[in-house]
Design a protein around this motif. Structure first.
Motif, PDB file in Angstrom:
ATOM      1  N   VAL A 258       0.836  -1.191   0.000  1.00  0.00           N
ATOM      2  CA  VAL A 258       0.000   0.000   0.000  1.00  0.00           C
ATOM      3  C   VAL A 258       0.880   1.252   0.000  1.00  0.00           C
ATOM      4  CG1 VAL A 258      -1.933  -1.114   1.171  1.00  0.00           C
ATOM      5  CG2 VAL A 258      -0.171   0.010   2.524  1.00  0.00           C
ATOM      6  N   ALA A 259       0.419   2.267  -0.690  1.00  0.00           N
ATOM      7  CA  ALA A 259       1.082   3.570  -0.665  1.00  0.00           C
ATOM      8  C   ALA A 259       0.400   4.419   0.396  1.00  0.00           C
ATOM      9  CB  ALA A 259       0.993   4.250  -2.032  1.00  0.00           C
ATOM     10  N   MET A 260       1.217   5.095   1.215  1.00  0.00           N
ATOM     11  CA  MET A 260       0.664   5.906   2.291  1.00  0.00           C
ATOM     12  C   MET A 260       1.369   7.264   2.340  1.00  0.00           C
ATOM     13  SD  MET A 260       0.062   3.184   5.423  1.00  0.00           S
ATOM     14  CE  MET A 260       1.752   2.569   5.461  1.00  0.00           C
ATOM     15  N   ARG A 261       0.566   8.301   2.400  1.00  0.00           N
ATOM     16  CA  ARG A 261       1.091   9.641   2.643  1.00  0.00           C
ATOM     17  C   ARG A 261       0.667  10.043   4.050  1.00  0.00           C
ATOM     18  NH1 ARG A 261      -0.987  12.108  -1.358  1.00  0.00           N
ATOM     19  NH2 ARG A 261       0.842  11.931  -2.700  1.00  0.00           N
ATOM     20  N   PHE A 262       1.632  10.412   4.873  1.00  0.00           N
ATOM     21  CA  PHE A 262       1.313  10.701   6.265  1.00  0.00           C
ATOM     22  C   PHE A 262       2.102  11.904   6.754  1.00  0.00           C
ATOM     23  CE2 PHE A 262       4.493   7.415   5.859  1.00  0.00           C
ATOM     24  CZ  PHE A 262       5.505   7.757   6.758  1.00  0.00           C
ATOM     25  N   GLN A 263       1.520  12.579   7.745  1.00  0.00           N
ATOM     26  CA  GLN A 263       2.153  13.722   8.384  1.00  0.00           C
ATOM     27  C   GLN A 263       2.621  13.330   9.774  1.00  0.00           C
ATOM     28  OE1 GLN A 263      -0.853  16.802   8.309  1.00  0.00           O
ATOM     29  NE2 GLN A 263      -0.205  17.539   6.302  1.00  0.00           N
ATOM     30  N   MET A 264       3.648  14.023  10.269  1.00  0.00           N
ATOM     31  CA  MET A 264       4.190  13.696  11.583  1.00  0.00           C
ATOM     32  C   MET A 264       5.086  14.829  12.048  1.00  0.00           C
ATOM     33  SD  MET A 264       6.879  11.018   9.998  1.00  0.00           S
ATOM     34  CE  MET A 264       7.375  11.573   8.356  1.00  0.00           C
ATOM     35  N   ILE A 265       5.393  14.814  13.319  1.00  0.00           N
ATOM     36  CA  ILE A 265       6.469  15.637  13.868  1.00  0.00           C
ATOM     37  C   ILE A 265       7.683  14.742  13.984  1.00  0.00           C
ATOM     38  CG2 ILE A 265       7.274  16.885  15.897  1.00  0.00           C
ATOM     39  CD1 ILE A 265       4.452  17.887  16.310  1.00  0.00           C
ATOM     40  N   ASP A 266       8.716  15.060  13.250  1.00  0.00           N
ATOM     41  CA  ASP A 266       9.918  14.236  13.156  1.00  0.00           C
ATOM     42  C   ASP A 266      11.098  15.077  13.622  1.00  0.00           C
ATOM     43  OD1 ASP A 266      12.059  12.654  12.456  1.00  0.00           O
ATOM     44  OD2 ASP A 266      11.377  12.252  10.412  1.00  0.00           O
ATOM     45  N   VAL A 267      11.618  14.767  14.795  1.00  0.00           N
ATOM     46  CA  VAL A 267      12.670  15.603  15.375  1.00  0.00           C
ATOM     47  C   VAL A 267      13.781  14.710  15.938  1.00  0.00           C
ATOM     48  CG1 VAL A 267      11.527  15.733  17.620  1.00  0.00           C
ATOM     49  CG2 VAL A 267      13.141  17.517  16.974  1.00  0.00           C
ATOM     50  N   THR A 268      15.010  15.157  15.799  1.00  0.00           N
ATOM     51  CA  THR A 268      16.173  14.451  16.328  1.00  0.00           C
ATOM     52  C   THR A 268      16.867  15.332  17.354  1.00  0.00           C
ATOM     53  OG1 THR A 268      16.472  13.265  14.234  1.00  0.00           O
ATOM     54  CG2 THR A 268      18.341  13.309  15.746  1.00  0.00           C
ATOM     55  N   LEU A 269      17.130  14.759  18.535  1.00  0.00           N
ATOM     56  CA  LEU A 269      17.760  15.476  19.631  1.00  0.00           C
ATOM     57  C   LEU A 269      19.110  14.856  19.951  1.00  0.00           C
ATOM     58  CD1 LEU A 269      14.659  15.603  22.031  1.00  0.00           C
ATOM     59  CD2 LEU A 269      15.300  17.314  20.334  1.00  0.00           C
ATOM     60  N   ASP A 270      20.027  15.655  20.484  1.00  0.00           N
ATOM     61  CA  ASP A 270      21.279  15.091  20.965  1.00  0.00           C
ATOM     62  C   ASP A 270      21.132  14.732  22.443  1.00  0.00           C
ATOM     63  OD1 ASP A 270      21.487  17.440  22.425  1.00  0.00           O
ATOM     64  OD2 ASP A 270      23.064  18.302  21.178  1.00  0.00           O
ATOM     65  N   ASN A 271      22.216  14.274  23.056  1.00  0.00           N
ATOM     66  CA  ASN A 271      22.142  13.791  24.438  1.00  0.00           C
ATOM     67  C   ASN A 271      21.803  14.882  25.442  1.00  0.00           C
ATOM     68  OD1 ASN A 271      22.730  11.138  23.740  1.00  0.00           O
ATOM     69  ND2 ASN A 271      24.944  11.455  23.879  1.00  0.00           N
ATOM     70  N   THR A 272      21.960  16.133  25.040  1.00  0.00           N
ATOM     71  CA  THR A 272      21.626  17.242  25.935  1.00  0.00           C
ATOM     72  C   THR A 272      20.199  17.735  25.734  1.00  0.00           C
ATOM     73  OG1 THR A 272      22.394  18.972  24.395  1.00  0.00           O
ATOM     74  CG2 THR A 272      24.043  17.967  25.846  1.00  0.00           C
ATOM     75  N   GLY A 273      19.479  17.148  24.765  1.00  0.00           N
ATOM     76  CA  GLY A 273      18.130  17.586  24.475  1.00  0.00           C
ATOM     77  C   GLY A 273      18.051  18.691  23.450  1.00  0.00           C
ATOM     78  N   ARG A 274      19.179  19.037  22.855  1.00  0.00           N
ATOM     79  CA  ARG A 274      19.187  20.088  21.837  1.00  0.00           C
ATOM     80  C   ARG A 274      18.713  19.524  20.503  1.00  0.00           C
ATOM     81  NH1 ARG A 274      22.932  21.878  17.987  1.00  0.00           N
ATOM     82  NH2 ARG A 274      24.340  20.192  18.656  1.00  0.00           N
ATOM     83  N   VAL A 275      17.872  20.276  19.806  1.00  0.00           N
ATOM     84  CA  VAL A 275      17.364  19.842  18.507  1.00  0.00           C
ATOM     85  C   VAL A 275      18.479  19.956  17.470  1.00  0.00           C
ATOM     86  CG1 VAL A 275      15.709  20.315  16.659  1.00  0.00           C
ATOM     87  CG2 VAL A 275      15.009  20.540  19.058  1.00  0.00           C
TER      88      VAL A 275
END
Length: 309
Positions: A258-275
């Motif tokens: 199946v093909a799916m188009r989806f929205q999301m919040i995609d965020v990567t943080l370091d060990n200090t919580g910084r984006v």
């Protein structure tokens, strides 16, 4: 000036190379991997959600032999993202190569034959050719009949009745199977559940929703994040649209792509919580082709992810 033009040419080349490699950190990390049975190395039919089908598999435990997946991809592996097939790829590559080569050797783009347009003129011509080619490609190929079975079968809750899913086999491949509303609900639940388990780095939860092959790939990606001192989380996943590309049975198993188009919040943080990548407040949209597998009478699990072209 020649040195500056040379540096600009190098930066332009690096930018063109880097464009497809923008950060993709969600489950799967923007890659194409897994297994689709005998269809692993065949292109899924196009759908309304993914009109240009899927990228070929980059990694799979399924052997790539001539007898496996003989239907072939409808576009060559590694096709240019300029979207115009061999002619457009060659034309764009030739123009870029000629322009950059001219800069590096101090002759200007096209050996100084642009009569005063210079670097900016070249960029305008490059963009013009790209958009004309894209327009022509969509005009002649984008309006072809879709080979998927049913329009947006689980977009915004618009479930349809059971649909035969042999799409594109033409009677030469495995037998098609029926896919109904309950199946589409499972697909959407798996989309959200896998992203949640990925964010929690919960391999046990992933094992309940994906094949051992897929869990192995996810584990590798999570380990790579840990070695880099970062952590990716995906939240607020919402399915925007989706439709069936293929559904078939072989070897005592049933498959559905199946093909799916989806929205999301995609965020990567370091060990200090910084984006370090993404935004904790802005949604991003992705289109992927997911393949699910089940034993007769069993529940669906994820067996492959492919990126939409």
């Amino acid at each position: 000036m020649p040195r500056i033009r040379s540096l600009m040419a190098v930066f332009l080349a690096l930018a063109l190379i880097a464009m497809p490699g923008l950060a993709l950190a969600r489950a799967g990390s923007g890659s194409s991997f897994g297994s689709r049975g005998s269809m692993t190395y065949s292109a899924p039919p196009s759908t309304q959600t993914a009109p240009y089908s899927a990228a070929p598999m980059q990694r799979s435990m399924t052997p790539n032999t001539p007898s496996y997946g003989s239907h072939g991809y409808n576009q060559p592996y590694g096709q240019s993202s300029f979207g115009g097939g061999g002619f457009m790829s060659g034309l764009m590559g030739g123009l870029i190569g000629a322009g950059i080569g001219g800069l590096l050797f101090g002759h200007g783009f096209f050996g100084g034959g642009m009569h005063g347009f210079g670097f900016i003129g070249f960029l305008f011509q490059l963009l013009l050719i790209y958009w004309i080619g894209k327009f022509l490609f969509r005009t002649f190929f984008g309006s072809q009949p879709l080979t998927a079975n049913g329009p947006n079968l689980f977009a915004r809750g618009g479930m349809a009745g059971p649909v035969g899913g042999g799409g594109g086999f033409g009677g030469r491949g495995p037998a098609g199977i029926q896919i109904g509303p309950a199946d589409y609900q499972q697909f959407e639940q798996l989309l959200k559940g896998i992203q949640a388990a990925w964010s929690a780095q919960d391999l046990n939860a992933l094992r309940a929703m994906a094949t051992p092959e897929m869990v192995g790939y996810f584990n590798e990606q999570l380990s790579e994040q840990a070695s880099r001192g970062v952590r990716n989380t995906v939240s607020d996943v919402t399915l925007v649209s989706g439709d069936l590309a293929q559904a078939w049975a072989e070897g005592g198993r049933e498959y559905a792509t199946v093909a799916m188009r989806f929205q999301m919040i995609d965020v990567t943080l370091d060990n200090t919580g910084r984006v370090v990548d993404g935004s904790p407040s802005e949604h991003v949209t992705a289109t992927e082709i997911w393949t699910f597998v089940r034993s007769a009478g069993g529940h669906w699990v994820l067996s492959a992810i492919q990126q939409a072209r």
